[in-house]
Design a protein around this motif. Structure first.
Motif, short mmCIF file in Angstrom:
data_model
loop_
_atom_site.label_atom_id
_atom_site.label_comp_id
_atom_site.label_asym_id
_atom_site.label_seq_id
_atom_site.Cartn_x
_atom_site.Cartn_y
_atom_site.Cartn_z
N LEU A 214 61.29 -115.00 34.17
CA LEU A 214 62.62 -115.61 34.23
C LEU A 214 63.57 -114.75 35.05
O LEU A 214 64.34 -115.28 35.87
N SER A 215 63.50 -113.45 34.89
CA SER A 215 64.36 -112.55 35.67
C SER A 215 64.05 -112.65 37.16
O SER A 215 64.96 -112.68 38.00
N ILE A 216 62.76 -112.72 37.47
CA ILE A 216 62.35 -112.86 38.88
C ILE A 216 62.86 -114.18 39.44
O ILE A 216 63.34 -114.24 40.59
N PHE A 217 62.75 -115.23 38.65
CA PHE A 217 63.24 -116.53 39.13
C PHE A 217 64.73 -116.47 39.41
O PHE A 217 65.20 -116.98 40.45
N LYS A 218 65.50 -115.87 38.52
CA LYS A 218 66.94 -115.78 38.72
C LYS A 218 67.27 -115.02 40.01
O LYS A 218 68.18 -115.41 40.75
N LEU B 154 55.31 -121.29 34.55
CA LEU B 154 56.72 -121.16 34.17
C LEU B 154 57.61 -121.17 35.40
O LEU B 154 58.66 -121.84 35.42
N THR B 155 57.23 -120.46 36.44
CA THR B 155 58.05 -120.41 37.66
C THR B 155 58.22 -121.79 38.28
O THR B 155 59.32 -122.16 38.71
N ALA B 156 57.15 -122.57 38.32
CA ALA B 156 57.24 -123.91 38.89
C ALA B 156 58.13 -124.81 38.05
O ALA B 156 58.90 -125.62 38.59
N LEU B 157 58.04 -124.69 36.74
CA LEU B 157 58.90 -125.49 35.87
C LEU B 157 60.36 -125.12 36.09
O LEU B 157 61.23 -126.00 36.19
N LEU B 158 60.66 -123.84 36.14
CA LEU B 158 62.03 -123.40 36.35
C LEU B 158 62.56 -123.88 37.70
O LEU B 158 63.75 -124.20 37.85
N THR B 159 61.69 -123.98 38.69
CA THR B 159 62.08 -124.37 40.03
C THR B 159 62.38 -125.86 40.15
O THR B 159 63.38 -126.27 40.76
N PHE B 160 61.53 -126.70 39.56
CA PHE B 160 61.61 -128.14 39.83
C PHE B 160 62.14 -128.99 38.69
O PHE B 160 62.48 -130.15 38.91
N ASP B 161 62.22 -128.48 37.47
CA ASP B 161 62.74 -129.25 36.35
C ASP B 161 64.26 -129.33 36.47
O ASP B 161 64.96 -128.32 36.35
N GLN B 162 64.78 -130.52 36.69
CA GLN B 162 66.22 -130.73 36.87
C GLN B 162 66.92 -131.09 35.56
O GLN B 162 68.15 -131.18 35.53
N THR B 163 66.16 -131.30 34.50
CA THR B 163 66.72 -131.78 33.24
C THR B 163 66.97 -130.64 32.26
O THR B 163 68.03 -130.56 31.63
N ASN C 41 68.53 -125.06 30.42
CA ASN C 41 68.82 -123.99 29.45
C ASN C 41 67.67 -122.99 29.45
O ASN C 41 66.96 -122.80 28.46
N HIS C 42 67.50 -122.33 30.58
CA HIS C 42 66.33 -121.50 30.81
C HIS C 42 66.19 -120.37 29.79
O HIS C 42 65.08 -120.09 29.32
N GLU C 43 67.29 -119.72 29.48
CA GLU C 43 67.22 -118.60 28.52
C GLU C 43 66.71 -119.06 27.16
O GLU C 43 65.85 -118.42 26.56
N ALA D 228 62.40 -119.20 23.21
CA ALA D 228 61.57 -119.94 22.25
C ALA D 228 60.09 -119.76 22.57
O ALA D 228 59.26 -119.58 21.66
N MET D 229 59.74 -119.80 23.85
CA MET D 229 58.35 -119.57 24.25
C MET D 229 57.87 -118.20 23.80
O MET D 229 56.75 -118.05 23.27
N VAL D 230 58.71 -117.19 24.00
CA VAL D 230 58.36 -115.82 23.62
C VAL D 230 58.14 -115.72 22.12
O VAL D 230 57.16 -115.13 21.65
N THR D 231 59.05 -116.31 21.36
CA THR D 231 58.93 -116.30 19.90
C THR D 231 57.60 -116.91 19.46
O THR D 231 56.87 -116.34 18.63
#
Length: 385
Positions: free
Chosen positions: A32-36, A187-196, A199-201, A206-209
């Motif tokens: 997530l940090s890399i994506f940001k 995860l990177t692809a989802l963060l890139t293309f999911d427009q809906t 709420n990435h954080e 939640a995934m980490v938990t």
């Protein structure tokens, strides 16, 4: 096993794979940090191409083996939650494109080729980019890879039509089977293309938990592995149907085929493949968080359980499920859409594969001692088009 000391893990040849499965929740935060850090460059790269073309852009998710299965997971999710006005999402393995390029590459359709690669050295992945450049008039390349020294990353240097996004260093798996590389690229692809779901954080937290909950439930998973079985089936719907192929591949790889595997959609399994199930079969069902799809996921598990034809029939779900049989429940207040849910779910399959590999006497880090199957594929001849 996941908390065994290094000496014990070294003895059974499981040190690398165990570590690489266990560290994924930490790597998701890093991803997530890399994506940001790269979000502005990624957004601009895609938007500029879209603006230049002035029409819908075809997005092909591609890779070989596990890297191809990234596309199988994200394509259904993005068809629903991505920008359908501007993009047509497709998932096509490099192995298909290379062997029949005219069947998959369209000269006049503007195309963004998204290449997923752990090493970036698979001959098919390199050849697919070359073929796309040769056959598609307007082509751009988004390379999501774990290896900065790999051919895909190196070949893209200085190329204005290409953008490389590098995954966390530790996602470049050293073990035989891809684990963190798969989940970080997905995860990177989802963060890139999911427009809906922006709420990435919240999503990644939640995934980490839930990923950490998988590790904490090793004893439950081990109780399934202690059963007498020699076949395993994975079932699911939508993105989780895509995940079934990766789940079964991990088991096939780490047991070197000593346990027979099958995968299918929850609805499709009845149409013949159900014949695979016998009294020494474990059936796992990934339960969708979509309330409509969840009904079908539970129906097939209830049916198999009611038929009393499998050793065990097990649901993998978040928070709750109507399925009345055995289950593993991962919990968090943030209900994950299925594309994201696939990543803590795949950790269950990875742990199943790791423990099964030990059970059959394999070494998970080097499950194919004959060398006939390799970490990076060998023996591929790329023919001139």
């Amino acid at each position: 096993m996941l908390d065994w000391n290094k000496e014990k893990l070294d003895e059974i040849g499981a040190t690398i794979t165990t570590q690489e499965i266990s560290q994924q929740p930490k790597l998701w935060k890093e991803t997530l940090s890399i994506f940001k850090e790269n979000e502005a460059a990624i957004t601009s790269f895609i938007a500029d191409f879209k603006k230049e073309m002035g029409q819908k852009v075809r997005v092909i998710f591609t890779g070989a083996g596990t890297s191809a299965y990234v596309g199988d997971v994200i394509k259904p999710h993005l068809t629903r939650f991505g920008n359908a006005e501007d993009f047509i999402f497709e998932a096509i393995p490099t192995t298909d494109i290379v062997s029949a390029p005219y069947a998959y590459l369209k000269s006049e359709v503007p195309t963004l080729l998204v290449s997923f690669a752990r090493s970036g050295n698979s001959p098919e992945s390199v050849a697919t980019i070359d073929l796309a450049n040769q056959l598609v008039k307007n082509i751009r390349h988004l390379v999501i890879t774990c290896a900065p020294e790999g051919k895909l990353a190196q070949n893209a240097k200085g190329d204005s039509s290409s953008l490389v996004v590098l995954m966390p260093e530790l996602s470049n798996d050293k073990g035989f089977a891809m684990t963190g590389s798969f989940s970080c690229m997905t995860l990177t692809a989802l963060l890139t293309f999911d427009q809906t779901h922006t709420n990435h954080e919240e999503l990644v937290t939640a995934m980490v938990t839930m990923g950490n909950q998988v590790l904490a439930q090793e004893e439950l998973i081990q109780s399934w592995i202690d059963q007498k079985f020699d076949r395993v089936v994975y079932l699911g719907s939508g993105s989780l149907s895509g995940l079934t192929r990766e789940a079964q591949l991990k088991l096939l790889e780490l047991t070197a085929g000593k346990i027979t595997t099958a995968f299918d959609s929850s609805m499709g399994f009845r149409h013949g493949p159900k014949s695979f199930v016998d009294e020494e079969t474990l059936v796992f069902g990934f339960i969708s968080n979509d309330v409509y799809s969840e009904q079908y996921d539970c129906d097939i598990l209830e049916e198999i359980k009611g038929n009393d034809i499998a050793a065990k029939t097990i649901a993998i779900a978040q928070n709750t499920t109507s399925y009345t049989g055995e289950k593993i429940i991962l919990t968090d207040d943030v209900v994950l859409p299925d594309g994201y849910l696939a990543l803590p779910f795949v950790m269950v399959a990875q742990v199943v594969s790791l423990l099964s590999s030990i059970k059959v006497g394999n070494k998970p880090d080097t499950p194919s001692p004959s060398g006939t199957v390799n970490r990076v594929v060998k023996g591929v001849t790329i023919h001139t088009l």
